[in-house]
Design an enzyme around this catalytic site. Structure first.
Site, PDB file in Angstrom:
ATOM      1  N   ASP A  13       0.874  -1.177   0.000  1.00  0.00           N
ATOM      2  CA  ASP A  13       0.000   0.000   0.000  1.00  0.00           C
ATOM      3  C   ASP A  13       0.909   1.224   0.000  1.00  0.00           C
ATOM      4  O   ASP A  13       2.116   1.113   0.225  1.00  0.00           O
ATOM      5  CB  ASP A  13      -0.891   0.003   1.258  1.00  0.00           C
ATOM      6  CG  ASP A  13      -1.790   1.230   1.322  1.00  0.00           C
ATOM      7  OD1 ASP A  13      -2.307   1.628   0.257  1.00  0.00           O
ATOM      8  OD2 ASP A  13      -1.948   1.818   2.407  1.00  0.00           O
ATOM      9  N   SER A  14       0.306   2.383  -0.203  1.00  0.00           N
ATOM     10  CA  SER A  14       1.083   3.620  -0.147  1.00  0.00           C
ATOM     11  C   SER A  14       1.498   3.942   1.295  1.00  0.00           C
ATOM     12  O   SER A  14       2.404   4.733   1.506  1.00  0.00           O
ATOM     13  CB  SER A  14       0.254   4.768  -0.707  1.00  0.00           C
ATOM     14  OG  SER A  14      -0.994   4.821  -0.048  1.00  0.00           O
ATOM     15  N   CYS A  76      -3.703  -1.016  -2.111  1.00  0.00           N
ATOM     16  CA  CYS A  76      -3.990   0.398  -2.363  1.00  0.00           C
ATOM     17  C   CYS A  76      -4.980   0.555  -3.523  1.00  0.00           C
ATOM     18  O   CYS A  76      -4.737   0.055  -4.624  1.00  0.00           O
ATOM     19  CB  CYS A  76      -2.681   1.095  -2.699  1.00  0.00           C
ATOM     20  SG  CYS A  76      -2.853   2.822  -3.072  1.00  0.00           S
ATOM     21  N   GLU A 155      -4.702  10.121   8.920  1.00  0.00           N
ATOM     22  CA  GLU A 155      -3.263  10.033   9.222  1.00  0.00           C
ATOM     23  C   GLU A 155      -2.920  10.872  10.462  1.00  0.00           C
ATOM     24  O   GLU A 155      -2.006  10.548  11.197  1.00  0.00           O
ATOM     25  CB  GLU A 155      -2.438  10.541   8.034  1.00  0.00           C
ATOM     26  CG  GLU A 155      -2.487   9.638   6.811  1.00  0.00           C
ATOM     27  CD  GLU A 155      -1.558   8.453   6.907  1.00  0.00           C
ATOM     28  OE1 GLU A 155      -0.481   8.587   7.488  1.00  0.00           O
ATOM     29  OE2 GLU A 155      -1.934   7.371   6.397  1.00  0.00           O
ATOM     30  N   CYS A 186     -11.011   3.164  -0.600  1.00  0.00           N
ATOM     31  CA  CYS A 186      -9.708   3.667  -0.144  1.00  0.00           C
ATOM     32  C   CYS A 186      -9.360   2.904   1.127  1.00  0.00           C
ATOM     33  O   CYS A 186     -10.232   2.681   1.980  1.00  0.00           O
ATOM     34  CB  CYS A 186      -9.796   5.166   0.147  1.00  0.00           C
ATOM     35  SG  CYS A 186      -8.287   5.836   0.867  1.00  0.00           S
ATOM     36  N   HIS A 188      -8.025   3.686   3.802  1.00  0.00           N
ATOM     37  CA  HIS A 188      -8.236   4.341   5.092  1.00  0.00           C
ATOM     38  C   HIS A 188      -9.701   4.388   5.539  1.00  0.00           C
ATOM     39  O   HIS A 188      -9.982   4.561   6.715  1.00  0.00           O
ATOM     40  CB  HIS A 188      -7.729   5.781   5.042  1.00  0.00           C
ATOM     41  CG  HIS A 188      -6.245   5.903   4.973  1.00  0.00           C
ATOM     42  ND1 HIS A 188      -5.484   5.306   3.991  1.00  0.00           N
ATOM     43  CD2 HIS A 188      -5.370   6.571   5.779  1.00  0.00           C
ATOM     44  CE1 HIS A 188      -4.213   5.609   4.203  1.00  0.00           C
ATOM     45  NE2 HIS A 188      -4.120   6.367   5.268  1.00  0.00           N
TER      46      HIS A 188
HETATM   47  N1  DGL Z   1      -3.810   3.855  -0.095  1.00  0.00           N
HETATM   48  C1  DGL Z   1      -4.511   4.894  -0.810  1.00  0.00           C
HETATM   49  C2  DGL Z   1      -5.762   4.299  -1.462  1.00  0.00           C
HETATM   50  O1  DGL Z   1      -6.276   3.279  -1.061  1.00  0.00           O
HETATM   51  C3  DGL Z   1      -4.892   6.042   0.085  1.00  0.00           C
HETATM   52  C4  DGL Z   1      -3.729   6.877   0.558  1.00  0.00           C
HETATM   53  C5  DGL Z   1      -2.977   7.563  -0.566  1.00  0.00           C
HETATM   54  O2  DGL Z   1      -3.514   8.505  -1.197  1.00  0.00           O
HETATM   55  O3  DGL Z   1      -1.858   7.141  -0.827  1.00  0.00           O
HETATM   56  O4  DGL Z   1      -6.246   4.874  -2.403  1.00  0.00           O
END
Ligand code: DGL
Length: 272
Positions: A13-14, A76, A155, A186, A188
């Protein structure tokens, strides 16, 4: 034991948001070993260009490949939206994204076929959720809504802060009466599920993390690759370790109170 069974699952993931997918995996697939990579140095992906996100996705995948993984999960949504097909073509292990599993589940649970999708700007701009839903159910109506302020607020730990309620109201109230199902597109968003549900009480929420874990379980079952291990290993890497990274990670995964990330620097060779 089949050699594939023993191998770990790679997941990236990011950032740490992808731990919502890990949480679902640990619940549905408790015997699996995995290697998690959070590309925290480059977060947020949702605000970057598609080409930049694609480059990051390949660097992450190459890192995970080194662990001789049996499957890779792109946790992600943003990376799944822009790079999934390219990753599937480039690597010889199966690569699962979060878009298709969530799209399938939304169609299954929606009675009116009026489906909403919330995600980062990049995810909504690619319209990948809309394409996937229409591939399966051409008559469906899909309403996409970018919610760029959710990730920074989460975050920052503002999960139950009044600022979150205010922003959520701004994003979600316009969806009232237009949809009966909403995809949390997403990593989060499952963390603010209660806030979202309270603003859209009649709407069925689809958590892409759980849909993906179920799809992964199905794939492992079909291939006979389920791990019978009683002592699975779990490794967590991040490309930048900030002060509150481990705190946020433990908040997402309270079942792992000693979770710590190891820092890794990824090569920045351009991907063609
Ligand atoms: N992990 C990203 C997503 O699921 C969210 C956070 C980001 O923008 O990197 O889209």
């Amino acid at each position: 034991m089949d050699t594939q069974q023993k191998k770990p699952i790679g997941i990236f993931d990011s950032g740490v948001g992808g731990l919502t997918v890990v949480r679902a995996m640990m619940e549905l697939l408790p015997s699996e070993s995995f290697v998690y990579l959070g590309d925290t140095a480059n977060l947020p992906y949702g605000e970057k260009s598609a080409e930049m996100v694609r480059q990051y996705a390949f660097h992450n995948a190459r890192f995970l490949q080194e662990f001789d993984i049996k499957v890779m999960v792109v946790a992600c949504n943003t990376a799944s939206s822009v790079a999934l097909t390219d990753l599937q073509q480039a690597f010889d292990f199966p690569v699962i994204g979060v878009i298709e599993p969530a799209a399938k589940e939304a169609i299954k649970v929606s009675s009116s076929k009026k489906i909403g999708v919330i995600g980062t700007k990049r995810t909504i701009r690619t319209q990948m959720y809309t394409h996937k839903i229409h591939e399966i159910e051409p008559q469906a109506t899909v309403v996409g809504k970018a919610c760029p302020l959710f990730v920074p607020l989460i975050e920052e730990g503002f999960l139950h802060h009044e600022a979150m309620t205010l922003i959520a109201r701004e994003y979600l109230v316009p969806l009232r009466g237009k949809i009966d199902t909403l995809i949390l597109g997403c990593t989060h968003y499952p963390l603010i599920r209660d806030t979202i549900q309270s603003l859209l009480p009649e709407v069925h929420l689809v958590d892409s993390a759980y849909s993906t874990a179920r799809e992964l379980r199905q794939l492992l079952l079909e291939r006979g690759w389920l791990s019978p291990s009683l002592t699975p290993s779990r490794l967590f890497y991040a490309t930048d370790i900030t002060e509150h990274l481990n705190t946020l990670a433990r908040m997402i995964l309270p079942e792992m109170p000693f979770l710590t990330f190891e820092e890794v620097r990824l090569a920045s060779t351009p991907v063609v």
